[in-house]
Design an enzyme around this catalytic site. Structure first.
Site, mmCIF file in Angstrom:
data_model
loop_
_atom_site.group_PDB
_atom_site.id
_atom_site.type_symbol
_atom_site.label_atom_id
_atom_site.label_comp_id
_atom_site.label_asym_id
_atom_site.label_seq_id
_atom_site.Cartn_x
_atom_site.Cartn_y
_atom_site.Cartn_z
ATOM 1 N N GLN A 1 -4.256 -5.200 6.773
ATOM 2 C CA GLN A 1 -5.307 -6.084 6.086
ATOM 3 C C GLN A 1 -5.390 -7.340 6.872
ATOM 4 O O GLN A 1 -6.116 -8.351 6.610
ATOM 5 C CB GLN A 1 -5.312 -6.223 4.590
ATOM 6 C CG GLN A 1 -5.488 -5.104 3.771
ATOM 7 C CD GLN A 1 -6.980 -4.678 3.786
ATOM 8 O OE1 GLN A 1 -7.719 -5.372 4.106
ATOM 9 N NE2 GLN A 1 -7.159 -3.306 3.316
ATOM 10 N N ASP B 1 2.999 -4.813 8.166
ATOM 11 C CA ASP B 1 1.917 -3.997 7.838
ATOM 12 C C ASP B 1 0.631 -4.974 8.209
ATOM 13 O O ASP B 1 0.451 -5.848 7.168
ATOM 14 C CB ASP B 1 1.650 -3.247 6.720
ATOM 15 C CG ASP B 1 0.636 -2.535 6.431
ATOM 16 O OD1 ASP B 1 -0.439 -2.752 7.113
ATOM 17 O OD2 ASP B 1 0.521 -1.916 5.281
ATOM 18 N N CYS C 1 -5.015 2.619 -3.546
ATOM 19 C CA CYS C 1 -3.678 3.076 -3.182
ATOM 20 C C CYS C 1 -2.677 2.133 -2.994
ATOM 21 O O CYS C 1 -1.890 1.907 -2.193
ATOM 22 C CB CYS C 1 -4.001 3.595 -1.481
ATOM 23 S SG CYS C 1 -4.950 4.875 -1.365
ATOM 24 N N LYS D 1 -10.249 -0.916 10.501
ATOM 25 C CA LYS D 1 -10.537 -2.207 9.527
ATOM 26 C C LYS D 1 -10.749 -3.339 10.455
ATOM 27 O O LYS D 1 -10.723 -4.568 9.564
ATOM 28 C CB LYS D 1 -9.077 -2.358 8.959
ATOM 29 C CG LYS D 1 -8.594 -1.372 8.310
ATOM 30 C CD LYS D 1 -8.323 -1.327 6.583
ATOM 31 C CE LYS D 1 -7.550 -0.160 6.151
ATOM 32 N NZ LYS D 1 -8.131 0.204 5.021
ATOM 33 N N HIS E 1 0.705 -1.124 0.012
ATOM 34 C CA HIS E 1 -0.010 -0.025 -0.073
ATOM 35 C C HIS E 1 1.032 1.274 0.124
ATOM 36 O O HIS E 1 2.021 1.159 0.532
ATOM 37 C CB HIS E 1 -0.695 -0.077 1.373
ATOM 38 C CG HIS E 1 -1.849 0.960 1.444
ATOM 39 N ND1 HIS E 1 -1.692 2.278 1.787
ATOM 40 C CD2 HIS E 1 -3.300 0.965 1.265
ATOM 41 C CE1 HIS E 1 -2.885 2.868 1.995
ATOM 42 N NE2 HIS E 1 -3.831 2.189 1.459
HETATM 43 N N1 PLP Z 1 -1.757 -0.655 4.549
HETATM 44 C C1 PLP Z 1 -2.632 -1.593 4.027
HETATM 45 C C2 PLP Z 1 -2.229 -2.724 3.703
HETATM 46 C C3 PLP Z 1 -3.977 -0.879 3.700
HETATM 47 O O1 PLP Z 1 -4.873 -1.612 3.079
HETATM 48 C C4 PLP Z 1 -4.126 0.359 4.209
HETATM 49 C C5 PLP Z 1 -5.548 1.000 4.103
HETATM 50 O O2 PLP Z 1 -6.368 0.471 3.265
HETATM 51 C C6 PLP Z 1 -3.196 1.110 4.851
HETATM 52 C C7 PLP Z 1 -1.909 0.545 5.195
HETATM 53 C C8 PLP Z 1 -3.262 2.291 5.431
HETATM 54 O O3 PLP Z 1 -4.566 2.356 6.307
HETATM 55 P P1 PLP Z 1 -4.984 3.610 6.987
HETATM 56 O O4 PLP Z 1 -5.626 4.306 5.838
HETATM 57 O O5 PLP Z 1 -5.951 3.312 8.021
HETATM 58 O O6 PLP Z 1 -3.857 4.651 7.786
#
Ligand code: PLP
Length: 561
Positions: A361, A358, A522, A384, A281
């Site tokens: 997900q 990370d 993203c 999430k 992401h």
């Molecule tokens: N990392 C992953 C794999 C994500 O799916 C997301 C959000 O979709 C993020 C980071 C960023 O999360 P946030 O916007 O809640 O900070």
């Protein structure tokens, strides 16, 4: 057995007394002492539930003590009449089920009253002989090897479970959109919130709101207790070694930025190398790029194959003595690929590099254990995992956190300040400058309670079933191409449809009340790697049903006509 003698949903104390006497082997003519049960009384000042994460509506209803009137969708053996096999009406097979929650009943004031433990034991005794139908596991997902995301083999039978009970906990799932009942398939973007989370936040503002750690008054104590209680829940959820390893942030993005701007600023130097994966992401790309530009670092990328699977041998080739950090996602938000996280961590550590995982997900789809994963940092967002927006978590190994400089200065994070010099608290305080998002941290605690009671292992298995079901049907839609076909996937079904722009598909689905994401999610580098700029992305959660998948697929077939 009914525990109910009045319409107020309170347990029958006499009945409990008899059970307690039996369970704890009372002497003849003597009662085991059960302290007075203290139900919620809306006319009196509330007894604090600070830190317990117990839903105040649950308290009001005797906290699900009444077997005939569950306040939640948790598996309730007293409701034999209501136990329906999942999707029975569609004639589908039953789901695997790993866990029945240890404790089916949850009491108010759990951590605060010494009598609770005894009463809890009594209540647990009531449900040790449930007359649950044990349904042989057939159909989808019968091969235990398919459950790669679970440490233990899935159970071979399914006790009664009704997804429709669970859905009742989520008020928004009854919402109408364009005249149709909402079908929420945008769970990778954000998840919906159960009543227990919504109520917990309201309760905080109605009865506990105060700044924390700072005053001697009652509300400050309640708010501090609730906030720190939530930290404890996160610790348990991730199986972290200590509450000091749990830092509240705004979300995954802020957690990654925190590591980049504190540890990265302090410990990375010109020429050092950072490895990320092609699946990332933007939140796990941009902060490292910014740091690399500032400090003259090199970023290397682990490639993926055409199914969107990490190429481990290529990863190993990219590791050098200069590799200082490996930062990667446990589950891809754009494709759903589950990465071989433990292996990636192990290889990085054997090369002396630190690792950030990370978990944005993964936390809502599979059990996470940071001790066995052994990453140095693990990050996720509350929204999430059925919690509020604006709150997230950075887990970090305690020793590492305490030798890392803070990234923001201000109140809360200091031990002592003079005009000449400031000393900082250890973690977590040193990384929580200023007033944090107290209420939403408490809400996140309630969300963790919620998913924990259902059981993350069970959630993973149910979603796995749904994913297989949906994948099978989507493949039959003419002109539909799945993007991301890894052998190990969670929750996400990205696709493109011949003759349609992805936003057109999204708009057509929206007319049927179906919410999916269309766009680049993203994660532009991975979509481009697989030859597309955007996809349609339905993503599943445990409250989704086969009927919803059917509607999605039917609408897509209609489009092709
Ligand atoms: N990392 C992953 C794999 C994500 O799916 C997301 C959000 O979709 C993020 C980071 C960023 O999360 P946030 O916007 O809640 O900070």
């Amino acid at each position: 057995m009914s525990t109910n003698t009045n319409s107020g949903n309170l347990p029958d104390i006499q009945e409990l007394q008899t059970l307690a006497n039996q369970l704890f082997k009372a002497q003849p003519n003597e009662d085991i002492v059960l302290p007075e049960y203290n139900p919620y009384d809306a006319t009196k000042p509330p007894v604090s539930v600070a830190g317990s994460g117990v839903s105040p509506s649950g308290i009001h209803h005797g906290n699900a003590v009444n077997l005939q009137d569950p306040q939640t969708g948790f598996n309730d053996p007293g409701l034999n009449a209501s136990i329906q096999p999942v999707e029975q009406d569609l004639g589908r097979s039953f789901l695997p089920f790993e866990l029945i929650p240890d404790s089916l009943f949850h009491l108010p004031f759990q951590q605060e009253q010494p009598f609770e433990k005894q009463l809890q034991q009594v209540l647990n005794g009531i449900v040790t002989t449930p007359n649950l139908p044990q349904i042989p596991l057939t159909g989808f997902g019968t091969d235990p090897a398919a459950y790669y995301f679970l440490k233990d083999k899935p159970a071979a039978t399914l006790p009664g479970f009704d997804v429709n009970f669970i859905r009742k906990d989520f008020p928004i799932l009854s919402e109408n959109v364009n005249g149709k009942q909402l079908v929420w398939l945008d769970n990778a973007a954000t998840t919906q919130k159960p009543r227990q989370v919504i109520d917990r936040i309201s309760y905080f503002y109605e009865h506990e709101n105060s700044n924390i750690h700072r005053a001697a008054h009652e509300l400050a104590a309640r708010a501090t207790d609730a906030y720190e209680g939530a930290r404890k829940k996160v610790q348990g959820f991730l199986n972290a070694g200590s509450v000091n390893e749990i830092i509240f942030t705004r979300g995954t993005t802020e957690s990654i930025n925190l590591v980049a701007k504190s540890w990265g600023e302090q410990y990375l130097h010109a020429g050092d190398e950072i490895i990320i994966s092609h699946l990332e992401h933007h939140a796990n790309i941009v902060p490292w790029q910014q740091l690399a530009a500032k400090k003259n670092l090199t970023i290397k990328v682990i490639p993926v194959d055409d199914d969107g699977q990490i190429l481990l041998d290529e990863y190993v080739k990219r590791i050098t003595p200069k590799t200082k950090l490996v930062s990667f996602t446990q589950v891809s938000n754009a494709l759903g690929t589950v990465t071989p996280a433990a292996q990636i961590v192990q290889i990085a550590h054997s090369a002396g590099a630190k690792v950030l995982v990370d978990g944005a997900q993964s936390v809502s789809h599979m059990p996470v254990d940071v001790k066995s994963l052994d990453a140095d940092w693990f990050v996720f967002s509350g929204h999430k995992v059925f919690g509020p927006t604006g709150i997230g978590v950075l887990y970090g190994k305690e020793e590492l956190l305490n030798v890392t400089q803070p990234w923001q200065g201000g109140g809360n994070m200091i031990k002592d300040v003079t005009f000449e010099h400031t000393t900082y608290h250890n973690a977590p305080g040193r990384f929580e400058a200023g007033t944090g998002n107290i209420a939403d941290a408490v809400g996140l605690g309630a969300a963790i309670d919620y998913v924990t009671r259902i059981g993350m292992g069970f959630i993973a298995q149910y979603e796995h079933f749904l994913l297989e079901y949906a994948t099978g049907l989507l493949k039959q839609v003419p002109g539909l191409r799945l993007i991301g076909t890894a052998a190990e996937k969670a929750s996400v079904l990205s696709f493109v449809l011949d003759g349609y722009k992805t936003e057109e598909v999204g708009a057509e689905l929206n007319k049927q009340g179906i919410a999916v994401r269309s766009g680049h999610h993203c994660a532009q580098p991975i979509l481009r790697r697989l030859g597309v700029e955007s996809t349609v992305r339905p993503s599943l959660a445990f409250y989704n049903t086969c009927a919803e998948v059917d509607l999605l697929v039917k609408t897509l077939h209609g489009l092709k006509k």
